[in-house]
Design a protein around this motif. Structure first.
Motif, PDB file in Angstrom:
ATOM      1  N   GLY A 157     -30.217 -10.963  14.028  1.00  0.00           N
ATOM      2  CA  GLY A 157     -29.198  -9.987  14.362  1.00  0.00           C
ATOM      3  C   GLY A 157     -28.785 -10.067  15.816  1.00  0.00           C
ATOM      4  O   GLY A 157     -29.133 -10.976  16.556  1.00  0.00           O
ATOM      5  N   ALA A 158     -28.003  -9.062  16.239  1.00  0.00           N
ATOM      6  CA  ALA A 158     -27.519  -9.018  17.613  1.00  0.00           C
ATOM      7  C   ALA A 158     -28.675  -8.812  18.582  1.00  0.00           C
ATOM      8  O   ALA A 158     -29.687  -8.202  18.252  1.00  0.00           O
ATOM      9  CB  ALA A 158     -26.493  -7.893  17.757  1.00  0.00           C
ATOM     10  N   ALA A 159     -28.508  -9.323  19.809  1.00  0.00           N
ATOM     11  CA  ALA A 159     -29.567  -9.220  20.816  1.00  0.00           C
ATOM     12  C   ALA A 159     -28.951  -9.049  22.193  1.00  0.00           C
ATOM     13  O   ALA A 159     -27.857  -9.541  22.464  1.00  0.00           O
ATOM     14  CB  ALA A 159     -30.449 -10.467  20.784  1.00  0.00           C
ATOM     15  N   LEU A 160     -29.663  -8.347  23.065  1.00  0.00           N
ATOM     16  CA  LEU A 160     -29.254  -8.185  24.452  1.00  0.00           C
ATOM     17  C   LEU A 160     -30.306  -8.810  25.355  1.00  0.00           C
ATOM     18  O   LEU A 160     -31.503  -8.608  25.160  1.00  0.00           O
ATOM     19  CB  LEU A 160     -29.071  -6.700  24.794  1.00  0.00           C
ATOM     20  N   TYR A 161     -29.846  -9.575  26.339  1.00  0.00           N
ATOM     21  CA  TYR A 161     -30.719 -10.211  27.321  1.00  0.00           C
ATOM     22  C   TYR A 161     -30.392  -9.675  28.702  1.00  0.00           C
ATOM     23  O   TYR A 161     -29.244  -9.386  29.013  1.00  0.00           O
ATOM     24  CB  TYR A 161     -30.528 -11.729  27.304  1.00  0.00           C
ATOM     25  N   PRO A 211     -33.372  10.522  28.325  1.00  0.00           N
ATOM     26  CA  PRO A 211     -34.431   9.706  28.909  1.00  0.00           C
ATOM     27  C   PRO A 211     -34.134   8.231  28.691  1.00  0.00           C
ATOM     28  O   PRO A 211     -33.712   7.810  27.608  1.00  0.00           O
ATOM     29  CB  PRO A 211     -35.678  10.142  28.121  1.00  0.00           C
ATOM     30  N   GLY A 212     -34.285   7.440  29.729  1.00  0.00           N
ATOM     31  CA  GLY A 212     -34.038   6.017  29.602  1.00  0.00           C
ATOM     32  C   GLY A 212     -32.592   5.616  29.781  1.00  0.00           C
ATOM     33  O   GLY A 212     -32.268   4.424  29.687  1.00  0.00           O
ATOM     34  N   ALA A 213     -31.690   6.588  30.029  1.00  0.00           N
ATOM     35  CA  ALA A 213     -30.293   6.236  30.249  1.00  0.00           C
ATOM     36  C   ALA A 213     -30.150   5.454  31.552  1.00  0.00           C
ATOM     37  O   ALA A 213     -30.912   5.651  32.501  1.00  0.00           O
ATOM     38  CB  ALA A 213     -29.432   7.494  30.299  1.00  0.00           C
ATOM     39  N   ARG A 214     -29.171   4.548  31.603  1.00  0.00           N
ATOM     40  CA  ARG A 214     -28.916   3.728  32.773  1.00  0.00           C
ATOM     41  C   ARG A 214     -27.447   3.832  33.154  1.00  0.00           C
ATOM     42  O   ARG A 214     -26.600   4.156  32.318  1.00  0.00           O
ATOM     43  CB  ARG A 214     -29.262   2.258  32.491  1.00  0.00           C
ATOM     44  N   GLY A 215     -27.155   3.558  34.412  1.00  0.00           N
ATOM     45  CA  GLY A 215     -25.778   3.394  34.820  1.00  0.00           C
ATOM     46  C   GLY A 215     -25.288   2.029  34.392  1.00  0.00           C
ATOM     47  O   GLY A 215     -26.085   1.094  34.205  1.00  0.00           O
ATOM     48  N   LYS A 229     -28.556  -0.386  24.158  1.00  0.00           N
ATOM     49  CA  LYS A 229     -29.634  -1.037  24.901  1.00  0.00           C
ATOM     50  C   LYS A 229     -29.389  -1.128  26.400  1.00  0.00           C
ATOM     51  O   LYS A 229     -30.344  -1.071  27.187  1.00  0.00           O
ATOM     52  CB  LYS A 229     -29.878  -2.433  24.328  1.00  0.00           C
ATOM     53  N   ALA A 230     -28.144  -1.283  26.818  1.00  0.00           N
ATOM     54  CA  ALA A 230     -27.864  -1.351  28.256  1.00  0.00           C
ATOM     55  C   ALA A 230     -27.638   0.038  28.845  1.00  0.00           C
ATOM     56  O   ALA A 230     -28.136   0.348  29.929  1.00  0.00           O
ATOM     57  CB  ALA A 230     -26.648  -2.235  28.517  1.00  0.00           C
ATOM     58  N   SER A 236     -25.743  -3.351  34.535  1.00  0.00           N
ATOM     59  CA  SER A 236     -26.348  -2.023  34.474  1.00  0.00           C
ATOM     60  C   SER A 236     -27.334  -1.849  35.619  1.00  0.00           C
ATOM     61  O   SER A 236     -27.724  -2.815  36.281  1.00  0.00           O
ATOM     62  CB  SER A 236     -27.044  -1.794  33.127  1.00  0.00           C
ATOM     63  N   TRP A 237     -27.737  -0.594  35.853  1.00  0.00           N
ATOM     64  CA  TRP A 237     -28.697  -0.284  36.915  1.00  0.00           C
ATOM     65  C   TRP A 237     -29.536   0.916  36.503  1.00  0.00           C
ATOM     66  O   TRP A 237     -29.224   1.625  35.537  1.00  0.00           O
ATOM     67  CB  TRP A 237     -27.993  -0.037  38.245  1.00  0.00           C
TER      68      TRP A 237
END
Length: 391
Positions: A40-44, A114-118, A248-249, A72-73
């Motif tokens: 499936g789809a993946a993020l690196y 929780p875990g959110a990123r810019g 994921k990002a 992202s940050w």
């Protein structure tokens, strides 16, 4: 960014063919992450290297195959002021693209999490196997800067394959169906459901959230971004890639848009919860509590969306507004959820009510160029469309 000029047969390939997003034997970079066992789809992720005087970057390098890119940050409330640009290597030709600007996303679009990123908005770059990023900041840069590369994986090829072992891992048991939404004064449009475009439902384990007032009062029109023209046969892959990037990002609960429309007029179901339900999305900062978001795939700053896309947006907007007594050319009043300005400089204060067109552009509520000058100029055509035929 270049406007899209390539047409294709989206739905036929969406339901009947698979796609490959890299060339055999392509070199893989040292990106964190690995391909799912089911293909499936993946993020690196690739960490950016800090430079001097508020700069950071990713040196030009070969990577694993990918087709969508963003930055992202760590802290979602940290502002990335300055310019963020990326370019990519075409997996088929080996040529490097021109530099593409990436626009930061408004913080808190999906609420405190929780875990959110810019992050920046993601950009569709097509099948690629190399990346380079440069940031020139005005002041200090946020910590934890990373390039996020998404491989959308193959399209679901058939109902039989979608019911096989790999698909079962991506499709957890369905929750109890919600009661149907209200009837609409406009016909319900044809919509490609999440299972058909290959949504990985194991990413969205929290379930849907509905508008607190239970009523959609406005529809905000958006565009996505691309650095390379897409064919409509790639539309499902673009939607999958945006879904993975948002979850994921960004750390969101699901894809942000309620609906997505490609240049050929195919409509894709976005955020889970029911096409006929008042699902709360993450699309227009300060206004998500009373609206629905429709994104037109592609960059529409210099060139407008094709007639098929405009007609599809009109049909979706007419259906959703018509469920709650609204019409395409109507007006409404929305209560601001944040204190901010929009693209034209109008000010909003949290808790106060403001007039809006029932079909508005993202820039009407927030300081962004979205949905692009050309598509924004076409909104009046959407407002005057026929709710049945689109025109």
């Amino acid at each position: 960014m270049k406007p899209n000029r390539v047409r294709g047969a989206a739905l036929a390939l969406l339901l009947g063919a698979s796609a490959s997003w890299g060339l055999p034997g392509a070199a893989a970079g040292a990106a964190a992450g690995s391909l799912p066992a089911d293909g499936g789809a993946a993020l690196y992720r690739l960490a950016l290297t800090p430079g001097g005087r508020g700069t950071a970057g990713l040196d030009r390098q070969r990577t694993r195959p990918f087709a969508l890119l963003g930055v992202s940050w760590t802290d979602p409330s940290a502002e990335l002021a300055g310019t963020v640009e990326a370019r990519t290597r075409d997996a088929a030709t080996g040529r490097w693209s021109p530099w593409t600007a990436l626009e930061p996303v408004a913080p808190g679009l999906d609420g405190p999490r929780p875990g959110a990123r810019g992050s920046t908005e993601p950009v569709w770059v097509g099948p690629s196997d190399g990346a380079e990023v440069r940031i020139r900041g005005r002041g200090a840069l946020p910590a934890g800067l990373e390039a996020a590369l998404v491989d959308p994986g193959p399209d679901p090829a058939s109902p039989a394959q979608r019911s096989g072992p790999a698909s079962a891992r991506r499709q957890p048991p369905a929750p109890r169906p919600a009661p149907p939404g209200p009837a609409s004064t406009a016909p319900r449009p044809a919509v490609v459901p999440r299972i058909a475009w290959g949504a990985d439902e194991t990413l969205d384990t929290e379930g849907p959230v509905y508008l607190p007032g239970g009523r959609i009062k406005a529809v905000f029109v958006h565009h996505t971004a691309d650095a390379r023209p897409y064919d409509c046969a790639q539309s499902a892959a673009i939607v999958r890639a945006i879904h993975v990037f948002h979850v994921k990002a960004n750390g969101w609960r699901d894809i942000g848009y309620n609906f997505l429309v490609d240049r050929c007029g195919t409509v894709f179901e976005g955020r889970q919860g029911g096409i006929d339900r008042p699902v709360r999305g993450a699309h227009t900062g300060g206004w998500n509590a009373e609206s629905s978001g429709i994104a037109v795939l592609g960059e529409h700053t210099a060139e407008g969306a094709p007639p098929a896309a405009l007609a599809a947006v009109a049909r979706v907007a007419a259906y959703k507004l018509g469920q709650y007594g609204g019409v395409l050319d109507g007006t409404t009043t929305l209560t601001a959820g944040a204190t901010q300005r929009n693209f034209s400089g109008a000010s909003f204060t949290a808790g106060r009510a403001y007039p809006f067109r029932a079909v508005s552009g993202h820039r009407d509520g927030f300081a962004t160029e979205c949905p692009g000058d050309a598509l924004y100029a076409q909104l009046e055509r959407i407002r005057t469309a026929d709710a049945v035929s689109g025109w």
